[in-house]
Scaffold this motif. Structure first.
Motif, mmCIF file in Angstrom:
data_model
loop_
_atom_site.group_PDB
_atom_site.id
_atom_site.type_symbol
_atom_site.label_atom_id
_atom_site.label_comp_id
_atom_site.label_asym_id
_atom_site.label_seq_id
_atom_site.Cartn_x
_atom_site.Cartn_y
_atom_site.Cartn_z
ATOM 1 N N ASP A 144 0.988 -1.107 0.126
ATOM 2 C CA ASP A 144 -0.059 -0.026 -0.147
ATOM 3 C C ASP A 144 1.028 1.186 -0.162
ATOM 4 O OD1 ASP A 144 -2.206 -1.473 0.048
ATOM 5 O OD2 ASP A 144 -2.494 -1.541 2.263
ATOM 6 N N PRO A 145 0.314 2.233 -0.299
ATOM 7 C CA PRO A 145 1.191 3.712 -0.362
ATOM 8 C C PRO A 145 1.356 3.883 0.978
ATOM 9 C CG PRO A 145 -0.839 3.841 -1.959
ATOM 10 C CD PRO A 145 -1.039 2.357 -0.988
ATOM 11 N N ILE A 146 2.595 4.580 1.332
ATOM 12 C CA ILE A 146 2.905 5.017 2.622
ATOM 13 C C ILE A 146 3.178 3.630 3.476
ATOM 14 C CG2 ILE A 146 3.077 6.807 4.399
ATOM 15 C CD1 ILE A 146 3.025 7.668 1.656
ATOM 16 N N SER A 147 3.929 2.723 2.953
ATOM 17 C CA SER A 147 4.203 1.608 3.531
ATOM 18 C C SER A 147 5.396 1.055 3.561
ATOM 19 C CB SER A 147 3.065 0.126 3.441
ATOM 20 O OG SER A 147 3.215 -0.131 1.701
ATOM 21 N N ILE A 148 5.948 -0.062 4.312
ATOM 22 C CA ILE A 148 7.386 -0.182 4.108
ATOM 23 C C ILE A 148 7.455 -1.769 3.132
ATOM 24 C CG2 ILE A 148 8.060 0.980 5.963
ATOM 25 C CD1 ILE A 148 7.913 -1.297 7.711
ATOM 26 N N GLU A 149 8.805 -1.831 2.997
ATOM 27 C CA GLU A 149 8.892 -3.332 2.126
ATOM 28 C C GLU A 149 8.267 -4.566 3.008
ATOM 29 O OE1 GLU A 149 11.010 -4.313 -0.746
ATOM 30 O OE2 GLU A 149 10.370 -2.313 -1.241
ATOM 31 N N SER A 150 8.660 -4.605 4.257
ATOM 32 C CA SER A 150 8.192 -5.782 4.949
ATOM 33 C C SER A 150 6.791 -5.936 4.943
ATOM 34 C CB SER A 150 8.606 -5.787 6.413
ATOM 35 O OG SER A 150 8.030 -4.533 7.202
ATOM 36 N N GLU A 151 6.075 -5.012 4.374
ATOM 37 C CA GLU A 151 4.559 -5.143 4.463
ATOM 38 C C GLU A 151 3.844 -5.340 2.904
ATOM 39 O OE1 GLU A 151 3.319 -1.863 7.777
ATOM 40 O OE2 GLU A 151 3.766 -1.145 5.744
ATOM 41 N N ILE A 152 4.943 -5.808 2.169
ATOM 42 C CA ILE A 152 4.495 -6.297 0.759
ATOM 43 C C ILE A 152 3.507 -7.597 1.101
ATOM 44 C CG2 ILE A 152 5.293 -7.542 -1.379
ATOM 45 C CD1 ILE A 152 7.449 -5.856 -1.351
ATOM 46 N N TYR A 153 2.435 -7.607 0.439
ATOM 47 C CA TYR A 153 1.497 -8.663 0.553
ATOM 48 C C TYR A 153 1.105 -9.374 -0.779
ATOM 49 C CZ TYR A 153 -1.852 -4.778 -0.392
ATOM 50 O OH TYR A 153 -2.735 -3.945 -0.997
ATOM 51 N N ILE A 154 0.436 -10.615 -0.688
ATOM 52 C CA ILE A 154 0.026 -11.062 -1.897
ATOM 53 C C ILE A 154 -1.652 -11.100 -2.249
ATOM 54 C CG2 ILE A 154 -0.506 -13.495 -2.887
ATOM 55 C CD1 ILE A 154 1.891 -14.643 -1.027
ATOM 56 N N PHE A 155 -1.786 -10.611 -3.510
ATOM 57 C CA PHE A 155 -3.207 -9.959 -3.743
ATOM 58 C C PHE A 155 -3.822 -10.950 -4.990
ATOM 59 C CE2 PHE A 155 -0.724 -7.476 -6.677
ATOM 60 C CZ PHE A 155 -1.391 -7.471 -7.966
ATOM 61 N N GLY A 156 -2.980 -11.564 -5.460
ATOM 62 C CA GLY A 156 -3.638 -12.634 -6.465
ATOM 63 C C GLY A 156 -2.540 -13.711 -6.963
ATOM 64 N N ILE A 157 -3.088 -14.913 -7.342
ATOM 65 C CA ILE A 157 -2.232 -15.921 -7.794
ATOM 66 C C ILE A 157 -2.951 -16.778 -8.847
ATOM 67 C CG2 ILE A 157 -1.134 -16.369 -5.400
ATOM 68 C CD1 ILE A 157 -2.660 -18.721 -5.202
ATOM 69 N N PHE A 158 -2.002 -17.227 -9.754
ATOM 70 C CA PHE A 158 -2.548 -18.165 -10.657
ATOM 71 C C PHE A 158 -1.748 -19.213 -11.346
ATOM 72 C CE2 PHE A 158 -1.021 -14.509 -13.256
ATOM 73 C CZ PHE A 158 -0.260 -15.014 -13.954
ATOM 74 N N LEU A 159 -2.374 -20.209 -11.869
ATOM 75 C CA LEU A 159 -1.397 -21.189 -12.295
ATOM 76 C C LEU A 159 -1.208 -21.071 -13.918
ATOM 77 C CD1 LEU A 159 -0.323 -24.142 -11.037
ATOM 78 C CD2 LEU A 159 -2.252 -25.239 -12.328
ATOM 79 N N VAL A 160 0.254 -20.895 -14.247
ATOM 80 C CA VAL A 160 0.534 -20.435 -15.534
ATOM 81 C C VAL A 160 -0.026 -21.566 -16.577
ATOM 82 C CG1 VAL A 160 2.561 -20.167 -17.123
ATOM 83 C CG2 VAL A 160 2.358 -18.946 -14.669
ATOM 84 N N ASP A 161 -0.345 -20.912 -17.748
ATOM 85 C CA ASP A 161 -0.713 -21.881 -18.898
ATOM 86 C C ASP A 161 -0.251 -21.418 -20.259
ATOM 87 O OD1 ASP A 161 -2.682 -20.042 -19.480
ATOM 88 O OD2 ASP A 161 -4.285 -21.216 -19.064
ATOM 89 N N GLU A 162 0.255 -20.164 -19.994
ATOM 90 C CA GLU A 162 0.820 -19.934 -21.452
ATOM 91 C C GLU A 162 2.177 -18.854 -20.817
ATOM 92 O OE1 GLU A 162 0.406 -16.820 -24.932
ATOM 93 O OE2 GLU A 162 -1.525 -17.565 -24.007
ATOM 94 N N THR A 163 3.231 -19.087 -21.409
ATOM 95 C CA THR A 163 4.458 -18.393 -21.057
ATOM 96 C C THR A 163 5.223 -18.208 -22.138
ATOM 97 O OG1 THR A 163 6.576 -18.491 -19.560
ATOM 98 C CG2 THR A 163 5.631 -20.635 -20.471
ATOM 99 N N TYR A 164 5.857 -16.969 -22.171
ATOM 100 C CA TYR A 164 6.845 -16.389 -23.399
ATOM 101 C C TYR A 164 8.015 -15.979 -22.714
ATOM 102 C CZ TYR A 164 8.757 -13.626 -27.197
ATOM 103 O OH TYR A 164 9.416 -13.110 -28.109
ATOM 104 N N GLU A 165 9.073 -16.663 -23.105
ATOM 105 C CA GLU A 165 10.448 -16.293 -22.460
ATOM 106 C C GLU A 165 10.735 -14.907 -22.703
ATOM 107 O OE1 GLU A 165 14.964 -17.630 -22.574
ATOM 108 O OE2 GLU A 165 13.675 -19.176 -23.161
ATOM 109 N N GLY A 166 10.674 -14.619 -23.775
ATOM 110 C CA GLY A 166 11.067 -12.985 -24.326
ATOM 111 C C GLY A 166 12.216 -12.901 -25.083
ATOM 112 N N ASP A 167 12.426 -12.151 -26.101
ATOM 113 C CA ASP A 167 13.593 -11.832 -26.832
ATOM 114 C C ASP A 167 14.239 -10.605 -26.713
ATOM 115 O OD1 ASP A 167 11.885 -10.334 -28.379
ATOM 116 O OD2 ASP A 167 11.191 -12.215 -29.615
ATOM 117 N N ASN A 168 15.066 -10.136 -28.009
ATOM 118 C CA ASN A 168 15.564 -8.844 -27.726
ATOM 119 C C ASN A 168 14.563 -7.899 -28.432
ATOM 120 O OD1 ASN A 168 18.224 -10.142 -27.416
ATOM 121 N ND2 ASN A 168 18.703 -10.364 -29.560
#
Length: 227
Positions: A144-168
């Motif tokens: 959240d705004p005006i918070s610190i690194e230790s307060e990072i939280y998880i707001f969503g998760i998903f199982l990957v069914d498509e991935t692209y490694e990336g290129d130049n």
């Protein structure tokens, strides 16, 4: 003549040799993304990440936290804050298929991108995702705004069914169209502190993400998060 014929024969033999370079195979890993806070589409059912941010969050991301993309001249939110476009025009960009930022469409498209290098010799180059595969777990985190690194939280998760490694030319990404995805209610999300499940390799006692938008983690940590 015999010597010339012998050299020609060697050249023909060499041309028939195909050198096969084996692509490096990385072990499968799960992935977590660090996302700038976005309250677009905020409700009792989701933190946000589905629309353009409120005025307060836009100011926070640009003026206080100085987020790289938010502060860019190319960012529609920055243009709005400088009164170059109206709120209605900003909303039109976001709602009609235009690009505002990764975060504004994250829980709409269920897609997370690796990003672009912002500093150093590789500035401007797309980043790659070389360890993620189908059925890897993707974890979306923010603070959240005006918070610190230790307060990072998880707001969503998903199982990957498509991935692209990336290129130049294009950065890597992960996405899903499957039913295996979870969007946490705000009250739930704030209880899912990321550092309760993951630690830095070099300094596990220090809850600091540092540079980079993503990091990999093992199945053991993924199982604990799902539990």
């Amino acid at each position: 003549m015999a010597e010339v014929e012998q050299q020609n024969q060697i050249q023909r033999s060499n041309s028939d040799i195909h050198i096969k370079v084996k692509a490096r195979v990385y072990p499968r890993a799960n992935i977590a993304f660090k996302c700038n806070f976005c309250d677009g589409g905020h409700s009792d059912e989701q933190v946000g990440f589905n629309g353009d941010c409120s005025d307060d969050v836009i100011r926070n991301n640009i003026e206080l936290e100085k987020r790289t993309w938010c502060s860019s001249d190319d960012c529609a939110c920055g243009q709005y804050l400088k009164c170059d476009i109206t709120r209605s025009e900003l909303e039109d960009v976001c709602n009609n298929g235009g690009f505002v930022c990764y975060e504004s469409q994250m829980l709409r498209d269920w897609k997370a991108l690796a990003g672009i290098v912002q500093t150093g010799e590789r500035k401007g180059q797309p980043m790659k995702l070389n360890k993620v595969q189908n059925n890897s777990l993707c974890v979306l985190t923010t603070r959240d705004p005006i918070s610190i690194e230790s307060e990072i939280y998880i707001f969503g998760i998903f199982l990957v069914d498509e991935t692209y490694e990336g290129d130049n030319q294009d950065e890597g990404y992960v996405t899903t169209k499957s039913k295996y995805r979870i969007k946490l209610y705000p009250k739930e999300a704030h209880k899912m502190l990321f550092w309760n499940y993951h630690a830095n390799d070099n300094q596990p006692e220090v809850p600091v993400w540092s540079s980079g938008l993503h990091r990999y983690f093992e199945d053991e940590q993924a199982i604990q998060i799902l539990l």
